[in-house]
Every structure is written in structure tokens, then in C-alpha cells.
Design a protein around this motif. Structure first.
Motif, PDB file in Angstrom:
ATOM      1  N   ILE A  45       0.837  -1.197   0.000  1.00 26.03           N
ATOM      2  CA  ILE A  45       0.000   0.000   0.000  1.00 26.03           C
ATOM      3  C   ILE A  45       0.876   1.253   0.000  1.00 26.03           C
ATOM      4  O   ILE A  45       0.642   2.194  -0.767  1.00 26.03           O
ATOM      5  CB  ILE A  45      -0.966  -0.017   1.205  1.00 26.03           C
ATOM      6  N   THR A  46       1.895   1.285   0.858  1.00 24.97           N
ATOM      7  CA  THR A  46       2.782   2.444   0.929  1.00 24.97           C
ATOM      8  C   THR A  46       3.509   2.665  -0.391  1.00 24.97           C
ATOM      9  O   THR A  46       3.595   3.795  -0.886  1.00 24.97           O
ATOM     10  CB  THR A  46       3.809   2.250   2.068  1.00 24.97           C
ATOM     11  N   PHE A  47       4.037   1.598  -0.983  1.00 29.97           N
ATOM     12  CA  PHE A  47       4.740   1.714  -2.257  1.00 29.97           C
ATOM     13  C   PHE A  47       3.794   2.203  -3.356  1.00 29.97           C
ATOM     14  O   PHE A  47       4.176   3.038  -4.184  1.00 29.97           O
ATOM     15  CB  PHE A  47       5.364   0.375  -2.652  1.00 29.97           C
ATOM     16  N   PHE A 132       7.695  12.458   1.628  1.00 29.37           N
ATOM     17  CA  PHE A 132       6.655  11.422   1.655  1.00 29.37           C
ATOM     18  C   PHE A 132       6.562  10.813   3.043  1.00 29.37           C
ATOM     19  O   PHE A 132       7.558  10.403   3.620  1.00 29.37           O
ATOM     20  CB  PHE A 132       6.944  10.330   0.626  1.00 29.37           C
ATOM     21  N   THR A 133       5.355  10.761   3.549  1.00 27.99           N
ATOM     22  CA  THR A 133       5.086  10.119   4.831  1.00 27.99           C
ATOM     23  C   THR A 133       4.218   8.902   4.561  1.00 27.99           C
ATOM     24  O   THR A 133       3.088   9.033   4.121  1.00 27.99           O
ATOM     25  CB  THR A 133       4.350  11.073   5.788  1.00 27.99           C
ATOM     26  N   GLY A 134       4.767   7.725   4.792  1.00 28.05           N
ATOM     27  CA  GLY A 134       4.024   6.491   4.584  1.00 28.05           C
ATOM     28  C   GLY A 134       3.742   5.808   5.904  1.00 28.05           C
ATOM     29  O   GLY A 134       3.944   6.376   6.974  1.00 28.05           O
ATOM     30  N   SER A 138       9.207   7.700   7.618  1.00 27.75           N
ATOM     31  CA  SER A 138       9.106   9.010   8.255  1.00 27.75           C
ATOM     32  C   SER A 138       9.338  10.087   7.192  1.00 27.75           C
ATOM     33  O   SER A 138       9.974   9.841   6.176  1.00 27.75           O
ATOM     34  CB  SER A 138      10.129   9.134   9.380  1.00 27.75           C
ATOM     35  N   PRO A 139       8.825  11.323   7.410  1.00 27.15           N
ATOM     36  CA  PRO A 139       8.926  12.356   6.378  1.00 27.15           C
ATOM     37  C   PRO A 139      10.363  12.731   6.026  1.00 27.15           C
ATOM     38  O   PRO A 139      10.639  13.156   4.931  1.00 27.15           O
ATOM     39  CB  PRO A 139       8.203  13.544   6.982  1.00 27.15           C
ATOM     40  N   SER A 140      11.285  12.595   6.960  1.00 21.40           N
ATOM     41  CA  SER A 140      12.652  13.009   6.680  1.00 21.40           C
ATOM     42  C   SER A 140      13.442  11.957   5.907  1.00 21.40           C
ATOM     43  O   SER A 140      14.518  12.247   5.407  1.00 21.40           O
ATOM     44  CB  SER A 140      13.368  13.317   7.991  1.00 21.40           C
ATOM     45  N   SER A 141      12.922  10.760   5.781  1.00 22.47           N
ATOM     46  CA  SER A 141      13.705   9.696   5.162  1.00 22.47           C
ATOM     47  C   SER A 141      13.429   9.511   3.674  1.00 22.47           C
ATOM     48  O   SER A 141      14.213   8.866   2.999  1.00 22.47           O
ATOM     49  CB  SER A 141      13.464   8.378   5.883  1.00 22.47           C
ATOM     50  N   MET A 142      12.348  10.054   3.149  1.00 26.08           N
ATOM     51  CA  MET A 142      12.039   9.825   1.737  1.00 26.08           C
ATOM     52  C   MET A 142      11.470  11.088   1.103  1.00 26.08           C
ATOM     53  O   MET A 142      10.494  11.647   1.597  1.00 26.08           O
ATOM     54  CB  MET A 142      11.042   8.687   1.594  1.00 26.08           C
ATOM     55  N   THR A 143      12.095  11.519   0.028  1.00 26.83           N
ATOM     56  CA  THR A 143      11.607  12.669  -0.727  1.00 26.83           C
ATOM     57  C   THR A 143      11.285  12.206  -2.138  1.00 26.83           C
ATOM     58  O   THR A 143      12.104  11.549  -2.780  1.00 26.83           O
ATOM     59  CB  THR A 143      12.671  13.781  -0.773  1.00 26.83           C
ATOM     60  N   ILE A 144      10.104  12.553  -2.606  1.00 26.65           N
ATOM     61  CA  ILE A 144       9.693  12.222  -3.966  1.00 26.65           C
ATOM     62  C   ILE A 144       9.828  13.494  -4.789  1.00 26.65           C
ATOM     63  O   ILE A 144       9.332  14.549  -4.389  1.00 26.65           O
ATOM     64  CB  ILE A 144       8.249  11.707  -3.993  1.00 26.65           C
ATOM     65  N   SER A 145      10.502  13.396  -5.924  1.00 29.67           N
ATOM     66  CA  SER A 145      10.700  14.586  -6.748  1.00 29.67           C
ATOM     67  C   SER A 145      10.562  14.236  -8.227  1.00 29.67           C
ATOM     68  O   SER A 145      10.675  13.074  -8.622  1.00 29.67           O
ATOM     69  CB  SER A 145      12.077  15.199  -6.487  1.00 29.67           C
ATOM     70  N   ALA A 146      10.306  15.287  -9.023  1.00 29.45           N
ATOM     71  CA  ALA A 146      10.198  15.121 -10.463  1.00 29.45           C
ATOM     72  C   ALA A 146      10.681  16.405 -11.128  1.00 29.45           C
ATOM     73  O   ALA A 146      10.525  17.495 -10.572  1.00 29.45           O
ATOM     74  CB  ALA A 146       8.752  14.829 -10.866  1.00 29.45           C
ATOM     75  N   ASN A 147      11.271  16.276 -12.302  1.00 32.30           N
ATOM     76  CA  ASN A 147      11.753  17.419 -13.072  1.00 32.30           C
ATOM     77  C   ASN A 147      11.303  17.277 -14.521  1.00 32.30           C
ATOM     78  O   ASN A 147      11.201  16.160 -15.027  1.00 32.30           O
ATOM     79  CB  ASN A 147      13.286  17.490 -13.041  1.00 32.30           C
ATOM     80  N   ALA A 148      11.055  18.415 -15.151  1.00 31.82           N
ATOM     81  CA  ALA A 148      10.729  18.432 -16.578  1.00 31.82           C
ATOM     82  C   ALA A 148      11.437  19.630 -17.207  1.00 31.82           C
ATOM     83  O   ALA A 148      11.478  20.712 -16.619  1.00 31.82           O
ATOM     84  CB  ALA A 148       9.226  18.535 -16.784  1.00 31.82           C
TER      85      ALA A 148
END
Length: 155
Positions: A45-47, A132-134, A138-148
């Protein structure tokens, strides 16, 4: 033809005694397997939600970059002003696309950090990222980013 005699009781065999002795094993096996099953379930679910958020950010940055790249000035304006206007349009379109679309298990609304800039070759680069908080993250351990990146159309 065999007939069953009803005047004598059937003998209690080893199979019946064995079944009674094994009665609690199912409960113990279930107790051992349940945490592993739940960890796998909540991990999926988190993934899935992290992948959804990545897709939303990617599409939002593409829409923002496209809107900024298509920006057309009405007069022979200063290139610096045109670059700033294109970057501002890209930021606002990206923020509007992300609004109410991102999912997180944290408290409150998810607000992405959006950057937009035009380089010397007239390439507009738009980036967006969120912590990302799953369930297990924890919020500090995973950042989701995108660039265009897209080339601007103005002169």
C-alpha cells in the motif's frame, strides 16, 4: 453385503486422538504468519501511494513546463522579463495541478516545493518535490521529486 452394527460403539482410533492434540497448532501458526502478512500488505500500500505521488508530480511538472514554454510575449520584451514570466506561469500551473491530488499519511495537506528557471539556452526546467510520509516511512527519510525541461518558444 456389509452391514453396520449399531449395538457396539466405534473404537476411538489414533486419528481422533491426534486431531485433538493438534487443535491449538492452527492458532499458533496464524499468530506467527499474521505479522509477516500485514507487513507485506502495508508495504504494498505504501509503495503504491508513493508511486502514485511520483506520477502526479511528473505530470504536474510536465504541464507546468509546457505552459511556461508556450508563453508568448506580446511585445519585444526583455528576455529576462519573459524568462521570469515563463517561470512564474510554470510554477502556478504545477502548483494547481498538484493541489488536492497528492496523498500522504502525514497530518495536513501536502504542499510541494516547486522550482522553475530558464537557462541561457532558453530551456525551462520545472522541478517539484514533497517529503513522503508512509505507514513505515518518516517524512525526513524519503523525498519524492520530479523534473521536466522544455525549450521555450518565445524569441
Amino acid at each position: 453385503m456389509n452391514t453396520m452394527r449399531t449395538d457396539i460403539d466405534a473404537p476411538q482410533g489414533q486419528a481422533t486422538q491426534h486431531a485433538r492434540a493438534q487443535k491449538g497448532n492452527v492458532l499458533i501458526e496464524f499468530a506467527l504468519i499474521l505479522p509477516v502478512f500485514l507487513a507485506l500488505l502495508f508495504g504494498m500500500i505504501t509503495f503504491s501511494i508513493a508511486l502514485y505521488d511520483k506520477t502526479v508530480l511528473t505530470m504536474a511538472t510536465r504541464e507546468g513546463a509546457r505552459a511556461g514554454a508556450m508563453y508568448v510575449t506580446t511585445a519585444a520584451a526583455d528576455i529576462g522579463a519573459a524568462n521570469t514570466a515563463a517561470a512564474n506561469i510554470a510554477r502556478s500551473i504545477t502548483a494547481a495541478t498538484c493541489q488536492n491530488s497528492l496523498i500522504s499519511f502525514g497530518t495536513g495537506e501536502v504542499n510541494p516545493t516547486i522550482t522553475a528557471s530558464v537557462d541561457g539556452n532558453k530551456n525551462l526546467t520545472v522541478g517539484a518535490s514533497i517529503p513522503f510520509t508512509g505507514i513505515y516511512v518518516s517524512p525526513s527519510s524519503m523525498t519524492i521529486s520530479a523534473n521536466a525541461t522544455m525549450r521555450t518558444e518565445y524569441q
